[in-house]
Design a protein around this motif. Structure first.
Motif, PDB file in Angstrom:
ATOM      1  N   THR A 128       0.864  -1.121  -0.089  1.00  0.00           N
ATOM      2  CA  THR A 128       0.115   0.162  -0.211  1.00  0.00           C
ATOM      3  C   THR A 128       0.823   1.301   0.024  1.00  0.00           C
ATOM      4  OG1 THR A 128      -0.264  -0.114   2.396  1.00  0.00           O
ATOM      5  CG2 THR A 128      -1.868  -1.200   1.111  1.00  0.00           C
ATOM      6  N   ASN A 131       0.882   5.313  -5.780  1.00  0.00           N
ATOM      7  CA  ASN A 131       1.355   4.806  -7.267  1.00  0.00           C
ATOM      8  C   ASN A 131       2.409   5.496  -8.182  1.00  0.00           C
ATOM      9  OD1 ASN A 131       0.508   6.960  -9.053  1.00  0.00           O
ATOM     10  ND2 ASN A 131      -1.592   6.394  -8.324  1.00  0.00           N
ATOM     11  N   ASP A 176      -6.080   6.205  -6.791  1.00  0.00           N
ATOM     12  CA  ASP A 176      -6.316   4.910  -6.015  1.00  0.00           C
ATOM     13  C   ASP A 176      -5.725   4.942  -4.502  1.00  0.00           C
ATOM     14  OD1 ASP A 176      -3.682   5.258  -7.784  1.00  0.00           O
ATOM     15  OD2 ASP A 176      -3.030   4.094  -6.114  1.00  0.00           O
ATOM     16  N   GLU A 180      -4.104  -1.414  -2.399  1.00  0.00           N
ATOM     17  CA  GLU A 180      -2.703  -2.465  -2.823  1.00  0.00           C
ATOM     18  C   GLU A 180      -2.272  -2.472  -4.287  1.00  0.00           C
ATOM     19  OE1 GLU A 180      -5.623  -3.139  -0.994  1.00  0.00           O
ATOM     20  OE2 GLU A 180      -5.236  -3.925   0.800  1.00  0.00           O
ATOM     21  N   LYS A 181      -1.169  -2.439  -4.325  1.00  0.00           N
ATOM     22  CA  LYS A 181      -0.685  -2.477  -5.823  1.00  0.00           C
ATOM     23  C   LYS A 181       0.798  -2.730  -5.880  1.00  0.00           C
ATOM     24  CE  LYS A 181      -1.170   1.914  -5.767  1.00  0.00           C
ATOM     25  NZ  LYS A 181      -1.140   2.261  -4.155  1.00  0.00           N
ATOM     26  N   THR A 183       4.344  -1.896  -8.009  1.00  0.00           N
ATOM     27  CA  THR A 183       5.055  -0.640  -8.695  1.00  0.00           C
ATOM     28  C   THR A 183       6.344  -1.144  -9.023  1.00  0.00           C
ATOM     29  OG1 THR A 183       3.585   0.914  -7.699  1.00  0.00           O
ATOM     30  CG2 THR A 183       5.875   1.862  -8.450  1.00  0.00           C
ATOM     31  N   SER A 197       2.651   1.367 -12.319  1.00  0.00           N
ATOM     32  CA  SER A 197       1.981   0.807 -11.302  1.00  0.00           C
ATOM     33  C   SER A 197       0.856  -0.043 -11.950  1.00  0.00           C
ATOM     34  CB  SER A 197       1.473   1.448 -10.346  1.00  0.00           C
ATOM     35  OG  SER A 197       2.567   2.116  -9.604  1.00  0.00           O
ATOM     36  N   TYR A 198       0.558  -1.232 -11.183  1.00  0.00           N
ATOM     37  CA  TYR A 198      -0.728  -1.917 -11.489  1.00  0.00           C
ATOM     38  C   TYR A 198      -1.532  -2.309 -10.235  1.00  0.00           C
ATOM     39  CZ  TYR A 198      -4.081  -5.682 -12.289  1.00  0.00           C
ATOM     40  OH  TYR A 198      -5.026  -6.668 -12.516  1.00  0.00           O
ATOM     41  N   ILE A 199      -2.761  -1.776 -10.223  1.00  0.00           N
ATOM     42  CA  ILE A 199      -3.737  -1.895  -9.168  1.00  0.00           C
ATOM     43  C   ILE A 199      -4.883  -2.645  -9.492  1.00  0.00           C
ATOM     44  CG2 ILE A 199      -4.861  -0.388  -7.398  1.00  0.00           C
ATOM     45  CD1 ILE A 199      -2.572   1.393  -9.363  1.00  0.00           C
ATOM     46  N   ALA A 202      -9.414  -0.523  -6.379  1.00  0.00           N
ATOM     47  CA  ALA A 202      -9.067   0.556  -5.517  1.00  0.00           C
ATOM     48  C   ALA A 202     -10.286   0.499  -4.300  1.00  0.00           C
ATOM     49  CB  ALA A 202      -8.650   1.803  -6.276  1.00  0.00           C
ATOM     50  N   TYR A 225      -3.828   0.888 -14.346  1.00  0.00           N
ATOM     51  CA  TYR A 225      -2.606   0.904 -14.829  1.00  0.00           C
ATOM     52  C   TYR A 225      -2.108   2.547 -15.025  1.00  0.00           C
ATOM     53  CZ  TYR A 225      -4.344  -3.697 -16.439  1.00  0.00           C
ATOM     54  OH  TYR A 225      -4.697  -4.757 -16.481  1.00  0.00           O
ATOM     55  N   TYR A 249      -8.125   3.671 -16.023  1.00  0.00           N
ATOM     56  CA  TYR A 249      -8.909   2.759 -15.187  1.00  0.00           C
ATOM     57  C   TYR A 249     -10.458   2.622 -15.620  1.00  0.00           C
ATOM     58  CZ  TYR A 249      -9.878   7.391 -13.355  1.00  0.00           C
ATOM     59  OH  TYR A 249     -10.105   8.762 -13.086  1.00  0.00           O
TER      60      TYR A 249
END
Length: 392
Positions: A128, A131, A176, A180-181, A183, A197-199, A202, A225, A249
Motif C-alpha cells: 500500500t 502509485n 487509487d 494495494e498495488k 510498482t 504501477s498496476y492496481i 481500488a 494502470y 482505469y
C-alpha cells in the motif's frame, strides 16, 4: 498496457533468479522514523455559508474560527542486503494522531505498508504505497509543505469545503490512494527514470473517482494502470525537475476506460525555485443519470493546476502558491471549482525542527450555488496559521 507490465515483471523476476545465492546473514531489524506536525489555525469565512450549513440537513456542522490541526506518523522500516547483492526491505507507516487527511475514507491507522526488492534492475514495491505517478510527480513549491490533499487550505481544513464540491485538491493522480498495488521503478540514467504501477482494484482508500459513492460501490475505479517518467538534474547552472504521468482505469457504467494525465516541473537558480503542475481528468461517464433522478450528467471530468515561486536562503524560506481545480460535477452545463492562493514561510531552528507559517485565501463553488445561490454550497475566506514540524 497489461502486456507491457507483464513483460517488465517477467524481466525483473528473471534478473532475481539469475542473481545467485539469496541468503542473508541476519534478519531485518526495524528502525524508527517519522514526523510530527501541528498547526494553530485561525479562519474567517462567509457568514452566509455558516448560516446555510446550520440550516441544512447534510450534517456538515459548524465552522470554527480557531482550531488545532495535526499530522503525525511513525515509520517502522528496515532492510537487508542478500549475498547476491539484492536489497530487501519493508516500510510501515502508523498514523499517530491528529490526522488531517480529509480524503481517507476508511480511517486506517496504518497509512502505508509495503515491501520492496531493489538491485541493478531497479526497484519493485508491493503493498500500500502511492502509485508510480505520485512518487515521481513534481508540484509547485511551498515553503511549509502545506499544499495538496494534506494541505490545511487546499484540503478544506481551515475554510470549510462544502460537501457538494467535487473538484480535486491536488495535481497528483491519487485516484487509487494507498490501495494495494505493485510498482516498478527503473534505475536512473543521466537523471532520467521511468516506472509504472498496476492496481487490481481500488476499494481500499479509494478517492471516489466520481459521484458520492463509498468504497466498494460501482462508483469506484478498478483495473488501474499507470506509467510515469521523471528527470532531476542540472542544465548549465539551473536545477531542473520534471515529471509526466498517465493513468487509465475502469468505472462501472462508464462508456470507455477513464484516463488521467499530469505534468510538472521546477526550475531552481540562486535560491529561487519556480514550478507548477497540471492534471487532466476524463472519466468517460458519458450521460450516466444522477442518483435520485436529478437528470444531470454525473462526471468528474476536469482539471487541476498550480504554480508557485519560492526563495530560500540559509535557514529561511518563503513562497507564494496558487491552485485552481474545476470539475463538471452533477449538473448539466455547470462546474464545481476550488481556488486557493497562499503565502508560506519556514524557519529551520535546528536539525529536523522547522517553524512554519501560512496566510491564504480559499474559495469553494458548487455548480448548484452558481445557479440557485445556495449558501451551503459556496464558501470562501481567509486563514492565518502557524505550525511546528519535527522530523525524526
Amino acid at each position: 498496457m497489461k502486456k507491457i507490465l507483464v513483460a517488465s515483471t517477467a524481466l525483473v523476476a528473471a534478473g532475481m533468479i539469475t542473481a545467485g545465492s539469496a541468503s542473508a546473514s541476519e534478519k531485518i531489524k526495524l528502525g524508527l522514523g517519522g514526523y510530527s506536525k501541528w498547526w494553530v489555525v485561525g479562519a474567517w469565512q462567509d457568514d452566509s455559508f455558516e448560516a446555510g450549513i446550520n440550516n441544512a440537513t447534510a450534517g456538515q456542522g459548524s465552522a470554527n474560527s480557531v482550531d488545532v490541526k495535526g499530522d503525525n506518523e511513525i515509520w517502522f522500516s528496515g532492510s537487508t542486503k542478500l549475498d547476491n547483492g539484492l536489497e530487501v526491505g519493508i516500510n510501515i507507516e502508523l498514523e499517530a494522531g491528529g490526522n488531517t487527511d480529509s480524503t481517507n475514507t476508511t480511517g486506517d491507522q496504518i497509512d502505508k505498508s509495503y515491501v520492496y526488492i531493489s538491485g541493478g534492475f531497479g526497484k519493485v514495491i508491493v503493498g500500500t504505497e502511492s502509485n508510480g505517478t505520485v512518487l515521481m510527480h513534481t508540484m509547485a513549491p511551498d515553503a511549509a509543505g502545506n499544499t495538496g490533499a494534506d494541505g490545511i487550505l487546499t484540503g478544506g481544513l481551515a475554510i470549510a469545503r462544502p460537501s457538494a464540491v467535487t473538484s480535486k485538491v491536488t495535481t497528483e493522480i491519487d485516484t487509487d490512494a494507498e490501495a494495494e498495488k505493485i510498482t516498478y521503478v527503473a534505475p536512473s540514467f543521466y537523471g532520467f527514470t521511468v516506472g509504472g504501477s498496476y492496481i487490481p482494484n481500488a476499494t481500499e482508500d479509494n478517492q471516489n473517482v466520481w459521484g458520492t459513492g463509498t468504497p466498494g460501490t460501482a462508483n469506484q475505479a478498478a483495473e488501474i494502470y499507470g506509467v510515469a517518467a521523471m528527470y532531476a538534474g542540472k542544465v548549465f547552472d539551473v536545477g531542473v525537475k520534471a515529471s509526466a504521468g498517465y493513468v487509465t482505469y475502469d468505472i462501472a457504467a462508464a462508456t470507455d476506460r477513464s484516463q488521467e494525465w499530469s505534468l510538472g516541473t521546477q526550475l531552481s537558480y540562486a535560491g529561487f525555485t519556480l514550478g507548477g503542475s497540471y492534471r487532466d481528468i476524463k472519466d468517460n461517464m458519458g450521460s450516466a443519470p444522477v442518483a435520485g433522478g436529478a437528470g444531470g450528467v454525473a462526471s468528474n471530468d476536469g482539471y487541476a493546476w498550480d504554480i508557485g515561486l519560492m526563495y530560500e536562503t540559509g535557514p529561511y524560506a518563503i513562497s507564494f502558491t496558487y491552485f485552481n481545480s474545476v470539475a463538471e460535477g452533477l449538473v448539466a452545463n455547470g462546474q464545481d471549482e476550488v481556488t486557493v492562493y497562499q503565502v508560506s514561510g519556514k524557519y529551520n531552528m535546528g536539525a529536523g525542527v522547522d517553524l512554519l507559517a501560512t496566510v491564504g485565501h480559499a474559495e469553494y463553488d458548487d455548480e448548484s450555488a452558481k445557479t440557485t445561490n445556495a449558501d451551503a454550497n459556496h464558501n470562501e475566506g481567509w486563514s492565518v496559521m502557524t505550525g511546528l514540524s519535527l522530523q525524526f
